[in-house]
Design an enzyme around this catalytic site. Structure first.
Site, PDB file in Angstrom:
ATOM      1  N   GLY A 272      -1.687   7.562 -10.702  1.00 22.06           N
ATOM      2  CA  GLY A 272      -1.265   7.159  -9.366  1.00 22.06           C
ATOM      3  C   GLY A 272      -0.326   5.977  -9.515  1.00 22.06           C
TER       4      GLY A 272
ATOM      5  N   ALA B  32       3.319   2.380  -5.458  1.00 17.34           N
ATOM      6  CA  ALA B  32       3.663   0.966  -5.365  1.00 17.34           C
ATOM      7  C   ALA B  32       2.764   0.114  -6.266  1.00 17.34           C
ATOM      8  CB  ALA B  32       3.555   0.514  -3.913  1.00 17.34           C
TER       9      ALA B  32
ATOM     10  N   GLY C 162       0.229   0.997  -8.358  1.00 20.25           N
ATOM     11  CA  GLY C 162       0.055   1.537  -9.705  1.00 20.25           C
ATOM     12  C   GLY C 162       1.225   1.165 -10.615  1.00 20.25           C
TER      13      GLY C 162
ATOM     14  N   LYS D 102     -13.501  -6.358   1.052  1.00 17.10           N
ATOM     15  CA  LYS D 102     -12.174  -5.744   1.058  1.00 17.10           C
ATOM     16  C   LYS D 102     -12.073  -4.696   2.159  1.00 17.10           C
ATOM     17  CE  LYS D 102      -7.958  -5.332  -0.246  1.00 17.10           C
ATOM     18  NZ  LYS D 102      -7.360  -4.531  -1.297  1.00 17.10           N
TER      19      LYS D 102
ATOM     20  N   ASN E 237      -9.108  -4.365   4.917  1.00 20.04           N
ATOM     21  CA  ASN E 237      -8.345  -3.146   5.217  1.00 20.04           C
ATOM     22  C   ASN E 237      -8.679  -2.568   6.596  1.00 20.04           C
ATOM     23  OD1 ASN E 237      -8.840  -2.401   1.801  1.00 20.04           O
ATOM     24  ND2 ASN E 237      -6.904  -2.970   2.695  1.00 20.04           N
TER      25      ASN E 237
ATOM     26  N   SER F 128      -0.230  -1.645   3.442  1.00 23.00           N
ATOM     27  CA  SER F 128       0.139  -0.338   2.862  1.00 23.00           C
ATOM     28  C   SER F 128       0.030   0.786   3.892  1.00 23.00           C
ATOM     29  CB  SER F 128      -0.737  -0.040   1.643  1.00 23.00           C
ATOM     30  OG  SER F 128      -2.100  -0.038   2.032  1.00 23.00           O
TER      31      SER F 128
ATOM     32  N   GLU G  61      -4.978   6.414   4.817  1.00 23.55           N
ATOM     33  CA  GLU G  61      -6.305   6.429   4.193  1.00 23.55           C
ATOM     34  C   GLU G  61      -7.406   6.064   5.181  1.00 23.55           C
ATOM     35  OE1 GLU G  61      -5.607   5.073  -0.331  1.00 23.55           O
ATOM     36  OE2 GLU G  61      -5.395   3.437   1.105  1.00 23.55           O
TER      37      GLU G  61
END
Lengths: 310, 310
Positions: A7, A10, A12, A187, A191, A258, A271
């Site tokens: 993956g 960006a 990765g 986290k 997100n 993201s 996601e």
């Protein structure tokens, strides 16, 4: 040690570049053909905190990994919904002691990874490095991390040490998490608020802080997440987490999360099901209502449908 | 009978024009100076279901109503947050038997109007006529209504008859509501879903119907509103209301709700506190949680702040 970045979008690409610059044997892998082709033929152009690099790191599309390649360490950096497919493609290229590192956003990725490697070989974590992809082969990495990592089981502690040293040498600023589940849930709070709200309101992180009502939205989402986290034995204080989130939004104010980049800039599906959606689902399994997180997930999906995101 | 339209923006102008065309003695009043000045000097230009009219209806800004004017009937058509101010300005111009008609969106307006006229002189209702304002002095009216009206107390029934006949003659399609509170709450379901969601998602009504997830949002908001409505002795079936809403969105698909026009087109503050906000507040007073309606209200406010709406 052969390292795969499974993956290489960006974030990765950013980790791959940092590891490669330190002399590691890194291979980039991605499911998106334009990215794989661009890097294969023209190398990776990456801006790391304002400095430009052009690195000729080997790269393959996930369906075209040479059959003899075997990796000792695999960093998983796919979008959550592409993890399963990536694991299938990478499976022929791992061996009995391969370590899989997963610092991806979202809940419960380990429940899928454990179908491919033993729990002790999963190094799980979270990171606050941020990244973006301007065009195939052109990315940037920003911030200073950290990367918090830990083991799911005591037997995995040695593998955490291996990854810690690797990240430390590559200046990726690793921390050993004192409480891995707590790090993951904290986290999720980041997100579940920043990514979801900036995507719905189409704004930067700093905009959330500037609005009294947006801060209320942050608080209400956080409160539910903190309640559901108790299912994993994680006991966070909603007020403390809220203040941590507001501070974080201040620090990375101009950044677009993201999820915003995915949906608003690139018309790609998000996601959200692995973040707010996963919180609501897990809550519902344990009779803890999280109606706001479910509503937020549905709203982001409505926006995906409205934009015919792919 | 002297009739005042207290609040002659989009919908008020439309009702004023329909009444004026029927030969009634109508005076338009509005708090927005550009609208009052434009109509005073150039008359009202209005498109009623595709036909253009230019009507020289007397108009005054609410602060400049000639002191000798007395009204027998006052139609209240302000934005919810301007009602109090309008009532103050209109108070010197009403007498002991003046009827006040309020078909404005939102909950509990009668609790403020009752400080100015007796309950029996309030004709309350809802309407599905839609309207818009292109520029000062230029508006349009669309649809066929109806206007559902009723009395808050049995003694007000005669006043309902007066207003019914007036609206009937003016082809405004009045209905006498069999259950006034139910009509009001059903309209709250319309506004609480369509207005709020089209404003957050920046879309037409039809877009909500085209998205599976947007329909879920409609359902979840409706379910909470229906629960809070029981406080007023109103027992609606959430599934029935949901299907009514979906049908309605189909019928008026290309329309942008008034809240969208306010915030997205004109950068003006919205009536969200009198719709989803009022539902959450009323629920909370009676220990009925409506977290999604509160979240929706906060999100619209966040968007107002983000756009620095006035």
């Amino acid at each position: 040690m052969k390292i795969a970045i499974a993956g290489s979008g960006a974030l990765g690409s950013g980790f791959g570049a940092m590891l490669y610059r330190q002399g590691n044997d890194v291979t980039l892998i991605d499911g998106w053909e334009p990215q794989a082709t661009a890097v294969k033929h023209e190398g990776l152009h990456i801006d790391i905190n304002g400095e430009d690099y052009h690195l000729n790191i080997p790269m393959y599309q996930d369906t075209k990994i040479p059959s003899d390649l075997q990796f000792d360490i695999v960093f998983l950096f796919t979008k959550a919904m592409q993890l399963e497919s990536m694991l299938t493609h990478i499976q022929p290229h791992i061996h009995d002691t391969t370590i899989m590192v997963c610092t991806m956003n979202g809940l419960k990725h380990e429940e899928r990874i454990v179908n491919y490697v033993d729990k002790s070989r999963i190094v799980r974590g979270v990171t606050t490095w941020t990244a973006g992809l301007e065009s195939p082969g052109h990315t940037h990495l920003m911030g200073s991390g950290p990367v918090e990592i830990g083991s799911l089981v005591p037997e995995g502690q040695n593998n955490v040490e291996v990854i810690y040293n690797l990240l430390e040498q590559a200046k990726l600023n690793p921390h050993k998490s004192e409480d891995l589940q707590q790090s993951i849930w904290k986290k999720i709070c980041v997100n579940g608020t920043a990514n979801a709200l900036c995507t719905i309101l189409e704004c930067r992180l700093s905009t959330l802080n500037e609005s009294e009502y947006a801060r209320k939205l942050v608080y209400d989402i956080t409160k539910e997440i903190v309640e559901v986290a108790t299912v994993d034995g994680v006991h966070l204080n909603a007020d403390e987490v809220y203040h941590y989130l507001i501070d974080l939004n201040d620090k990375v104010g101009p950044h677009f999360p993201s999820m915003y980049q995915d949906l608003i800039n690139n018309n790609r599906r998000t996601e959200i099901d692995y973040i707010n959606g996963a919180v609501a689902r897990l809550g519902s399994e344990h009779h803890i209502d999280a109606p706001i997180n479910q509503f937020v997930a549905n709203m982001v999906h409505a926006k995906e449908e409205q934009r015919q995101a792919k």
